[in-house]
Every structure is written in C-alpha cells, then in structure tokens.
Design a protein around this motif. Structure first.
Motif, short mmCIF file in Angstrom:
data_model
loop_
_atom_site.label_atom_id
_atom_site.label_comp_id
_atom_site.label_asym_id
_atom_site.label_seq_id
_atom_site.Cartn_x
_atom_site.Cartn_y
_atom_site.Cartn_z
N PRO A 56 0.84 -1.21 0.00
CA PRO A 56 0.00 0.00 0.00
C PRO A 56 0.88 1.26 0.00
CG PRO A 56 -0.69 -1.55 1.70
CD PRO A 56 0.63 -2.03 1.19
N LEU A 57 0.48 2.25 -0.76
CA LEU A 57 1.24 3.49 -0.85
C LEU A 57 0.85 4.44 0.28
CD1 LEU A 57 1.17 4.27 -4.68
CD2 LEU A 57 2.96 3.13 -3.37
N THR A 58 1.86 4.98 0.95
CA THR A 58 1.62 6.03 1.94
C THR A 58 1.59 7.38 1.24
OG1 THR A 58 3.96 6.40 2.37
CG2 THR A 58 2.88 4.64 3.64
N GLU A 59 1.21 8.42 1.97
CA GLU A 59 1.23 9.77 1.39
C GLU A 59 2.65 10.16 1.01
OE1 GLU A 59 -1.27 11.75 0.45
OE2 GLU A 59 -2.46 9.98 0.91
N SER A 60 3.63 9.77 1.84
CA SER A 60 5.03 10.05 1.52
C SER A 60 5.44 9.34 0.24
CB SER A 60 5.93 9.61 2.67
OG SER A 60 7.29 9.81 2.35
N GLU A 66 5.55 11.10 -7.31
CA GLU A 66 5.26 12.27 -8.15
C GLU A 66 6.52 13.08 -8.43
OE1 GLU A 66 2.25 14.43 -6.10
OE2 GLU A 66 0.68 12.93 -6.45
N MET A 67 7.35 13.22 -7.40
CA MET A 67 8.61 13.96 -7.55
C MET A 67 9.51 13.26 -8.58
SD MET A 67 11.37 14.71 -4.52
CE MET A 67 13.05 15.25 -4.89
N ALA A 68 9.61 11.93 -8.49
CA ALA A 68 10.45 11.18 -9.42
C ALA A 68 9.89 11.23 -10.84
CB ALA A 68 10.58 9.74 -8.95
N GLU A 69 8.58 11.09 -10.98
CA GLU A 69 7.97 11.13 -12.30
C GLU A 69 8.21 12.48 -12.98
OE1 GLU A 69 3.92 10.17 -11.52
OE2 GLU A 69 4.32 8.03 -11.18
N ALA A 70 8.09 13.57 -12.21
CA ALA A 70 8.34 14.90 -12.77
C ALA A 70 9.80 15.03 -13.17
CB ALA A 70 7.96 15.97 -11.76
N ALA A 71 10.71 14.52 -12.32
CA ALA A 71 12.14 14.60 -12.63
C ALA A 71 12.48 13.81 -13.88
CB ALA A 71 12.96 14.10 -11.44
N CYS A 72 11.87 12.64 -14.04
CA CYS A 72 12.12 11.82 -15.23
C CYS A 72 11.64 12.53 -16.49
CB CYS A 72 11.45 10.46 -15.08
SG CYS A 72 12.16 9.41 -13.79
N ARG A 73 10.45 13.13 -16.42
CA ARG A 73 9.91 13.85 -17.58
C ARG A 73 10.81 15.01 -17.98
NH1 ARG A 73 4.96 13.43 -14.78
NH2 ARG A 73 5.14 15.63 -14.17
N GLN A 74 11.39 15.68 -16.97
CA GLN A 74 12.19 16.87 -17.20
C GLN A 74 13.68 16.56 -17.38
OE1 GLN A 74 11.22 19.30 -13.80
NE2 GLN A 74 9.03 19.20 -14.24
N TYR A 84 14.70 8.88 -5.27
CA TYR A 84 15.12 7.48 -5.26
C TYR A 84 15.76 7.11 -3.92
CZ TYR A 84 17.81 3.33 -6.72
OH TYR A 84 18.37 2.07 -6.83
N ALA A 85 16.60 7.99 -3.41
CA ALA A 85 17.32 7.70 -2.16
C ALA A 85 16.40 7.58 -0.96
CB ALA A 85 18.36 8.79 -1.90
N ARG A 86 15.23 8.23 -1.04
CA ARG A 86 14.31 8.25 0.10
C ARG A 86 13.18 7.24 0.00
NH1 ARG A 86 13.20 14.69 0.62
NH2 ARG A 86 13.44 14.54 -1.64
N SER A 87 13.04 6.59 -1.15
CA SER A 87 11.85 5.77 -1.37
C SER A 87 12.18 4.31 -1.71
CB SER A 87 11.01 6.36 -2.51
OG SER A 87 9.98 5.47 -2.89
N PRO A 88 11.85 3.36 -0.83
CA PRO A 88 12.03 1.94 -1.17
C PRO A 88 11.24 1.54 -2.41
CG PRO A 88 11.63 2.20 1.19
CD PRO A 88 11.37 3.53 0.55
#
Length: 214
Positions: A56-60, A66-74, A84-88
């Motif tokens: 299950p996904l937490t709010e974090s 969302e942060m990673a998806e935006a970074a990948c797009r840009q 990546y470093a903060r998210s398992p």
C-alpha cells in the motif's frame, strides 16, 4: 569536492557524527568498472518486484513517486536521485535486475532482490540533507538522536549519453562561531564510493554501487 554549508542548528547537531577512515578520491561521471553487459550497453527498464506492486502506498510514497515522475519527464537526474534515495518503492522500480556491488576491482553482480533486501543503497536524505543510510537507521532506532547521523556529501555528474554518476564521501560539520559566522564547513572524515545509473526509455536505473576501501 562540493562546498556543503548548513545552518547553525544542523551543524551543531551533526558536528560529532563521523566515520574514522579516509575515503578514496572521487572520480568523473563515466569512470569505474562497468556492469557485465559492458559500458556501452544501456539496459531496458525492469519490472518492480511483486512485493512492491502489492505494498500500500503512503502519502510520503505518493509524493516521492510524483517527484520522481516529474524529474524523469524533465530529464532532471538530481531531482530523481533525491527521490530514489528516500523511497524503497522507487528503488524497487528503478534498480537494474543485477547491480555491480563491492570494492573497486573486486565488485560482483548482486541480484536486485538481494540488493534491495539487504538495504544496500548507501545514502539517503533527511529533509534537504544527505546522510549515510546506516546512520539514518541508527538515528531512527534511537528516536531521533542527531549525534548518530553521518553526513554524506554527493557530487553528481551526468554524461552526454545520459549515464549519471554520484560520487559521495562521508564526514561531519565543523562549526566555529568565530570562523564560520553562522555556517558550518563540511570535513571529509570517512569512506564513500560511487553510484552509477543508466538511462532507460523513460528514466534511470541503478546499475553499479562501488565502495571505497575502508
């Protein structure tokens, strides 16, 4: 080595946290041993392990995704690796099926499942500050004792073909109000290593994690 400066409070909290062994000197964005597929091979994206899909996904989690998806797009590797470093979840989704791991000249392939299960990724973040993953776990286990944190100073480079390398060392903050005038200075006191990411069709994935002897 980048010049890392922190506010007084963080400098005071972290001044005593340090490793004791010297680190090897960081090198450029495309150096180091290549994965077995070869330095020019760009692996395709690999599916996340089944347990990641079921978690299950937490709010974090959602915010970091969302942060990673935006970074990948840009095409923003710095933003991507911070998430990546903060998210398992992101590490499960953006780690190659095999990661070259170990010391320079002696690294060996480790399966993604073993790499993730061992919590081997070496650095993470607290707010906007990089620290070693081991010290973050000790910090959490001790209910937030900041003296246990060891600062990690990353140097990020992206090559023209999209490959990205993070050279990092560990250390502490020196603070002297008569010298620093409200800011601390990073001092390398411990080992480090480098992390190599290859571009995929829509982002990056970790392919190599090499640690300096120490």
């Amino acid at each position: 080595m980048p010049d890392f400066r922190y506010p007084i409070l963080i400098a005071l909290l972290l001044a005593g946290a340090a490793c004791q062994q010297p680190a090897a000197e960081a090198s450029d964005a495309t150096g180091g041993a290549a994965p077995e597929a070869g330095a020019d091979a760009i692996p395709a994206s690999t599916p996340a392990p089944a347990q990641d899909a079921q978690r299950p996904l937490t709010e974090s989690d959602k915010l970091l995704l969302e942060m990673a998806e935006a970074a990948c797009r840009q095409n923003d590797f710095t933003g991507f690796v911070a998430a990546y470093a903060r998210s398992p979840i992101l590490r499960a989704r953006h780690t190659a099926a095999s990661v070259q791991h170990g010391q320079p000249g002696a690294s060996k392939p480790v399966t993604r499942d073993r790499y993730l299960a061992g919590n081997l990724f070496p650095i993470t973040m607290i707010d906007t500050y990089w620290v070693t993953s081991d010290s973050r776990r000790a910090f959490d286990a001790a209910d937030g004792d900041a003296q246990l944190l060891v600062i990690a100073a990353p140097d990020i480079n992206v090559a023209s073909d999209g490959r990205a390398r993070v050279d990092w060392v560990s250390g502490r903050m020196d603070y002297d109000p008569q010298i620093n005038e409200g800011e601390g200075s990073f001092v390398q006191t411990g080992p480090g290593g480098y992390l190599l990411f290859y571009p995929t069709k829509d982002c990056w994935e970790l392919v190599e994690d090499v640690r300096s002897p120490g």
